[in-house]
Motif scaffolding. Structure first.
Motif, PDB file in Angstrom:
ATOM      1  N   THR A 306       0.834  -1.195   0.000  1.00  0.00           N
ATOM      2  CA  THR A 306       0.000   0.000   0.000  1.00  0.00           C
ATOM      3  C   THR A 306       0.871   1.247   0.000  1.00  0.00           C
ATOM      4  O   THR A 306       1.856   1.334   0.735  1.00  0.00           O
ATOM      5  N   SER A 307       0.491   2.221  -0.806  1.00  0.00           N
ATOM      6  CA  SER A 307       1.219   3.478  -0.877  1.00  0.00           C
ATOM      7  C   SER A 307       1.074   4.272   0.424  1.00  0.00           C
ATOM      8  O   SER A 307      -0.055   4.508   0.879  1.00  0.00           O
ATOM      9  N   PRO A 308       2.181   4.720   1.046  1.00  0.00           N
ATOM     10  CA  PRO A 308       2.077   5.542   2.255  1.00  0.00           C
ATOM     11  C   PRO A 308       1.260   6.810   2.042  1.00  0.00           C
ATOM     12  O   PRO A 308       0.488   7.209   2.919  1.00  0.00           O
ATOM     13  N   SER A 309       1.414   7.443   0.879  1.00  0.00           N
ATOM     14  CA  SER A 309       0.669   8.679   0.636  1.00  0.00           C
ATOM     15  C   SER A 309      -0.828   8.410   0.559  1.00  0.00           C
ATOM     16  O   SER A 309      -1.648   9.212   1.022  1.00  0.00           O
ATOM     17  N   ARG A 310      -1.198   7.269  -0.007  1.00  0.00           N
ATOM     18  CA  ARG A 310      -2.615   6.918  -0.081  1.00  0.00           C
ATOM     19  C   ARG A 310      -3.166   6.542   1.297  1.00  0.00           C
ATOM     20  O   ARG A 310      -4.332   6.808   1.612  1.00  0.00           O
ATOM     21  N   LEU A 311      -2.357   5.906   2.131  1.00  0.00           N
ATOM     22  CA  LEU A 311      -2.775   5.614   3.495  1.00  0.00           C
ATOM     23  C   LEU A 311      -3.084   6.896   4.251  1.00  0.00           C
ATOM     24  O   LEU A 311      -4.094   7.008   4.950  1.00  0.00           O
ATOM     25  N   GLN A 312      -2.190   7.868   4.109  1.00  0.00           N
ATOM     26  CA  GLN A 312      -2.410   9.150   4.778  1.00  0.00           C
ATOM     27  C   GLN A 312      -3.674   9.827   4.255  1.00  0.00           C
ATOM     28  O   GLN A 312      -4.432  10.421   5.030  1.00  0.00           O
ATOM     29  N   GLN A 313      -3.904   9.738   2.955  1.00  0.00           N
ATOM     30  CA  GLN A 313      -5.114  10.310   2.378  1.00  0.00           C
ATOM     31  C   GLN A 313      -6.350   9.641   2.961  1.00  0.00           C
ATOM     32  O   GLN A 313      -7.343  10.307   3.286  1.00  0.00           O
ATOM     33  N   ALA A 314      -6.297   8.318   3.103  1.00  0.00           N
ATOM     34  CA  ALA A 314      -7.439   7.588   3.648  1.00  0.00           C
ATOM     35  C   ALA A 314      -7.733   8.008   5.088  1.00  0.00           C
ATOM     36  O   ALA A 314      -8.891   8.141   5.487  1.00  0.00           O
ATOM     37  N   VAL A 315      -6.693   8.216   5.881  1.00  0.00           N
ATOM     38  CA  VAL A 315      -6.894   8.668   7.259  1.00  0.00           C
ATOM     39  C   VAL A 315      -7.508  10.060   7.277  1.00  0.00           C
ATOM     40  O   VAL A 315      -8.378  10.364   8.103  1.00  0.00           O
ATOM     41  N   GLU A 316      -7.072  10.915   6.351  1.00  0.00           N
ATOM     42  CA  GLU A 316      -7.638  12.263   6.276  1.00  0.00           C
ATOM     43  C   GLU A 316      -9.127  12.222   5.936  1.00  0.00           C
ATOM     44  O   GLU A 316      -9.914  13.038   6.429  1.00  0.00           O
ATOM     45  N   VAL A 317      -9.534  11.269   5.088  1.00  0.00           N
ATOM     46  CA  VAL A 317     -10.926  11.187   4.648  1.00  0.00           C
ATOM     47  C   VAL A 317     -11.794  10.450   5.664  1.00  0.00           C
ATOM     48  O   VAL A 317     -12.896  10.907   6.017  1.00  0.00           O
ATOM     49  N   PHE A 318     -11.323   9.286   6.146  1.00  0.00           N
ATOM     50  CA  PHE A 318     -12.150   8.429   6.994  1.00  0.00           C
ATOM     51  C   PHE A 318     -11.876   8.593   8.485  1.00  0.00           C
ATOM     52  O   PHE A 318     -12.640   8.079   9.311  1.00  0.00           O
ATOM     53  N   GLY A 319     -10.770   9.234   8.824  1.00  0.00           N
ATOM     54  CA  GLY A 319     -10.400   9.340  10.220  1.00  0.00           C
ATOM     55  C   GLY A 319      -9.461   8.211  10.622  1.00  0.00           C
ATOM     56  O   GLY A 319      -9.055   7.379   9.797  1.00  0.00           O
ATOM     57  N   PRO A 320      -9.114   8.136  11.912  1.00  0.00           N
ATOM     58  CA  PRO A 320      -8.136   7.135  12.381  1.00  0.00           C
ATOM     59  C   PRO A 320      -8.752   5.744  12.503  1.00  0.00           C
ATOM     60  O   PRO A 320      -8.797   5.150  13.586  1.00  0.00           O
ATOM     61  N   VAL A 321      -9.245   5.206  11.385  1.00  0.00           N
ATOM     62  CA  VAL A 321      -9.910   3.901  11.395  1.00  0.00           C
ATOM     63  C   VAL A 321      -9.145   2.880  10.558  1.00  0.00           C
ATOM     64  O   VAL A 321      -9.600   1.748  10.401  1.00  0.00           O
ATOM     65  N   LEU A 322      -7.989   3.264  10.042  1.00  0.00           N
ATOM     66  CA  LEU A 322      -7.295   2.433   9.062  1.00  0.00           C
ATOM     67  C   LEU A 322      -6.264   1.543   9.737  1.00  0.00           C
ATOM     68  O   LEU A 322      -5.413   2.017  10.504  1.00  0.00           O
ATOM     69  N   GLY A 323      -6.326   0.232   9.453  1.00  0.00           N
ATOM     70  CA  GLY A 323      -5.316  -0.704   9.910  1.00  0.00           C
ATOM     71  C   GLY A 323      -4.731  -1.438   8.720  1.00  0.00           C
ATOM     72  O   GLY A 323      -5.395  -1.599   7.695  1.00  0.00           O
ATOM     73  N   GLN A 324      -3.468  -1.841   8.834  1.00  0.00           N
ATOM     74  CA  GLN A 324      -2.833  -2.597   7.764  1.00  0.00           C
ATOM     75  C   GLN A 324      -2.591  -4.030   8.198  1.00  0.00           C
ATOM     76  O   GLN A 324      -2.376  -4.302   9.386  1.00  0.00           O
ATOM     77  N   GLY A 325      -2.597  -4.936   7.236  1.00  0.00           N
ATOM     78  CA  GLY A 325      -2.269  -6.321   7.520  1.00  0.00           C
ATOM     79  C   GLY A 325      -1.407  -6.892   6.415  1.00  0.00           C
ATOM     80  O   GLY A 325      -1.481  -6.451   5.264  1.00  0.00           O
ATOM     81  N   TYR A 326      -0.593  -7.865   6.759  1.00  0.00           N
ATOM     82  CA  TYR A 326       0.262  -8.528   5.783  1.00  0.00           C
ATOM     83  C   TYR A 326       0.105 -10.023   5.937  1.00  0.00           C
ATOM     84  O   TYR A 326       0.194 -10.583   7.037  1.00  0.00           O
ATOM     85  N   GLY A 327      -0.174 -10.677   4.818  1.00  0.00           N
ATOM     86  CA  GLY A 327      -0.272 -12.123   4.787  1.00  0.00           C
ATOM     87  C   GLY A 327      -0.245 -12.593   3.355  1.00  0.00           C
ATOM     88  O   GLY A 327      -0.124 -11.790   2.420  1.00  0.00           O
ATOM     89  N   GLN A 328      -0.322 -13.889   3.151  1.00  0.00           N
ATOM     90  CA  GLN A 328      -0.380 -14.472   1.819  1.00  0.00           C
ATOM     91  C   GLN A 328      -1.093 -15.808   1.946  1.00  0.00           C
ATOM     92  O   GLN A 328      -1.401 -16.250   3.055  1.00  0.00           O
ATOM     93  N   SER A 329      -1.380 -16.440   0.842  1.00  0.00           N
ATOM     94  CA  SER A 329      -2.124 -17.701   0.907  1.00  0.00           C
ATOM     95  C   SER A 329      -1.402 -18.730   1.774  1.00  0.00           C
ATOM     96  O   SER A 329      -2.041 -19.542   2.457  1.00  0.00           O
ATOM     97  N   GLU A 330      -0.080 -18.701   1.754  1.00  0.00           N
ATOM     98  CA  GLU A 330       0.699 -19.659   2.544  1.00  0.00           C
ATOM     99  C   GLU A 330       0.684 -19.354   4.041  1.00  0.00           C
ATOM    100  O   GLU A 330       0.982 -20.226   4.864  1.00  0.00           O
ATOM    101  N   ALA A 331       0.399 -18.116   4.396  1.00  0.00           N
ATOM    102  CA  ALA A 331       0.326 -17.694   5.810  1.00  0.00           C
ATOM    103  C   ALA A 331      -0.621 -16.498   5.856  1.00  0.00           C
ATOM    104  O   ALA A 331      -0.205 -15.365   5.639  1.00  0.00           O
ATOM    105  N   LEU A 332      -1.883 -16.764   6.153  1.00  0.00           N
ATOM    106  CA  LEU A 332      -2.905 -15.737   5.950  1.00  0.00           C
ATOM    107  C   LEU A 332      -2.760 -14.537   6.873  1.00  0.00           C
ATOM    108  O   LEU A 332      -3.233 -13.453   6.547  1.00  0.00           O
ATOM    109  N   ALA A 333      -2.155 -14.680   8.020  1.00  0.00           N
ATOM    110  CA  ALA A 333      -1.969 -13.556   8.932  1.00  0.00           C
ATOM    111  C   ALA A 333      -0.538 -13.588   9.451  1.00  0.00           C
ATOM    112  O   ALA A 333      -0.145 -14.536  10.138  1.00  0.00           O
ATOM    113  N   ILE A 334       0.248 -12.571   9.102  1.00  0.00           N
ATOM    114  CA  ILE A 334       1.658 -12.527   9.485  1.00  0.00           C
ATOM    115  C   ILE A 334       1.941 -11.329  10.380  1.00  0.00           C
ATOM    116  O   ILE A 334       2.439 -11.461  11.490  1.00  0.00           O
TER     117      ILE A 334
END
Length: 541
Positions: A306-334
């Motif tokens: 995810t682009s950092p600049s787009r993350l910041q834009q999303a927080v500006e629009v929606f407020g402090p509701v944004l969380g990030q996650g990283y995973g893949q089919s081999e490990a769905l939650a990392i």
């Protein structure tokens, strides 16, 4: 209401957890898709009927059931029904071509394939090529010769099927497609430990002892939107998280930014998950303005960088509701970065906008050099390696590739990144996406370049590829999806890249497009982009 003893016994699986909620407050809403709205009682009874209908096709515990399904309420219930009767879920996403889809059905040893009527022709072709001759079932009437599972279920009892053994410790219960080549798909096989881990994470959140990425859910008020494909890891996790907490699950049949905004607003959605291109499309929609979604309190973003600049834009629009996650089919939650943590920590350390968080509970992350088992020092780039209950058992029916990916319990993810001193993980590229160029054959990390490109005015999305070059082997080429009515000077883009990242990152060519091709799950499809460019099929604005 009469509830048999098995329904109220100590939960053994995540399905039991769901049924704990569905046995209470029967008139509360459980599943929604447009005009179709099922209460908890209705959902429970339909789940049991589907379980009996599947059993009526001769399916027994341990059998594989391929699910070739669109996003709909019935798809959620069928997936639960497969696990309810002790069978193995094999997700069949829509992107593989005919040959690979057939190989997927064959390699997964599916005894039955349940298809959406929209996909029935493709499902029939794939099942017909399998030597195992799986039964073909449809969620409703279709033109192919297959049984209508919904019609069969309507004739079945609405009591829970009995006699289902608990899954074994190393029994494969879910198989996820994760790519491959014609005739040899990669199928990530997971045991019930994956679901036990998810239940534990949700329990920890309820006790305020878990990662903030998994906030406390209130069954009486929370409404979760499944916007990504249910047959992919992201959609599967979103639906399971909602259901095991007793929250109402709303299913979006197909993603389109305007439709997503409408559903988010009208259904008073409190939580959802987007892959980055989906979030970008929502942010770019003219109706997306601050305050437009007052009920929303969590957006999880994952599935791709995810682009950092787009993350910041999303927080500006929606407020402090944004969380990030990283995973893949081999490990769905990392790794995860909760909304409160992201908002507070990034304000103090702006570089954390580029991080995807820290390891979730009971998961370990190490950064290793190629062909090494030793962990690299902090801030040194290497391959991300993971160990924990979210990691797959292996690739189904593929010991060779399992041995290459899993070493002493550690999964080599194929992602490149580094850890900082506090354990925050930063991804810089997929190993296969690195562009090796320049007179010294240095590495250009496509994500670093794409993140910068997304900070430029008028750029909605970006992709960087390595193209053949006689002098350097590969040259950097960038593709930009531009905002309507905005003129972008490719030479100015190249100059900005050079000024910010150095000459090694300077693009040989900049291609302007109305939009970038995406996969069915919403990620930028670099394989399709490369093929379209090579064939001359791309058209510029």
């Amino acid at each position: 209401m009469i509830v048999n003893a098995q329904e109220i016994s100590e939960p053994r699986t995540y399905v039991d957890r769901i049924l704990e909620h569905w046995n209470k407050d029967e008139d509360a809403e459980a599943l929604v898709q447009g005009a179709q709205r099922l209460t908890r009682g209705e959902a429970r009874r339909q789940l049991f009927r589907l379980g009996h209908a599947l059993r009526g096709q001769g399916l027994a515990p341990g059998d594989g059931v391929g699910l070739f399904l669109a996003n709909r309420v019935d798809s959620v219930l069928v997936q639960l029904a497969v696990h309810l009767i002790g069978c193995r879920v094999v997700f069949l996403p829509p992107e593989p071509g005919p040959g690979e889809l057939a190989a997927l059905v064959e390699q997964s040893r599916a005894r039955a394939v349940v298809t959406d009527p929209l996909f029935a022709e493709r499902a029939a072709d794939a099942a017909g090529r399998s030597v195992h001759a799986p039964a073909l079932l449809s969620l409703g009437p279709c033109e192919q010769r297959c049984a209508d599972l919904l019609a069969l279920a309507a004739e079945c009892p609405d009591a829970r099927p009995d006699g289902v053994p608990a899954p074994g410790a190393d029994e494969v219960v879910t198989v996820l497609y994760t790519g491959g080549t014609l005739g040899r798909p990669k199928l990530a096989a997971h045991t019930h430990r994956l679901y036990d881990m998810l239940v534990d994470l949700m329990t920890d959140a309820a006790e305020d002892s878990g990662p903030a990425f998994f906030p406390t859910m209130d069954p009486s008020t929370d409404r979760v939107l499944a916007a990504t494909l249910l047959t992919h890891g992201s959609g599967h996790l979103t639906s399971i998280q909602a259901l095991v907490t007793g929250s109402a699950l709303v299913v979006l049949p197909e993603f389109e930014a305007g439709a997503a905004l409408t559903v988010l607003r009208e259904e008073r959605i409190t939580a959802t998950m987007f892959v980055p291109p989906m979030m970008y499309a929502v942010l770019d929609h003219p109706e997306c303005k601050p305050g437009v979604l007052p009920a929303l309190r969590r957006i999880a973003v994952g599935g791709a960088a995810t682009s950092p600049s787009r993350l910041q834009q999303a927080v500006e629009v929606f407020g402090p509701v944004l969380g990030q996650g990283y995973g893949q089919s081999e490990a769905l939650a990392i790794a995860a970065f909760g909304a409160e943590e992201l908002a507070s920590e990034c304000a103090l350390r702006p570089e954390l906008w580029r991080s995807c968080g820290r390891a979730i509970s009971d998961t370990e992350i190490e950064i290793r050099a190629e062909d090494s088992t030793a962990a690299l020092p902090v801030r040194q780039v290497g391959e991300v390696c993971v160990r924990g209950n979210a990691v797959m058992l292996g690739y189904y029916e593929d010991p060779e590739r399992t041995a290459a990916a899993l070493q002493d319990g550690w999964l080599r993810t194929g992602d490149l990144g580094y850890l900082d001193a506090e354990g925050y993980l930063y991804l810089v590229d997929r190993a296969k996406d690195i562009i090796v160029t320049g007179s010294t054959s240095d590495n250009v990390y496509s994500r670093v370049l794409e993140d910068f490109l997304l900070t430029l005015p008028g750029v909605r999305n970006a992709a960087a590829l390595g193209v053949p070059d006689e002098e350097y082997g590969e040259a950097v080429q960038i593709f930009l999806a531009t905002a309507e009515g905005v003129e972008i000077d490719p030479e100015a883009v190249g100059a900005a890249v050079t000024a910010e990242l150095g000459e090694l990152y300077t693009p040989r060519k900049t291609v302007l497009l109305d939009q970038l091709p995406t996969t069915k799950v919403g990620k930028v499809d670099k394989k399709a982009l490369r093929a379209a460019w090579t064939s001359g099929a791309l058209t510029t604005p």
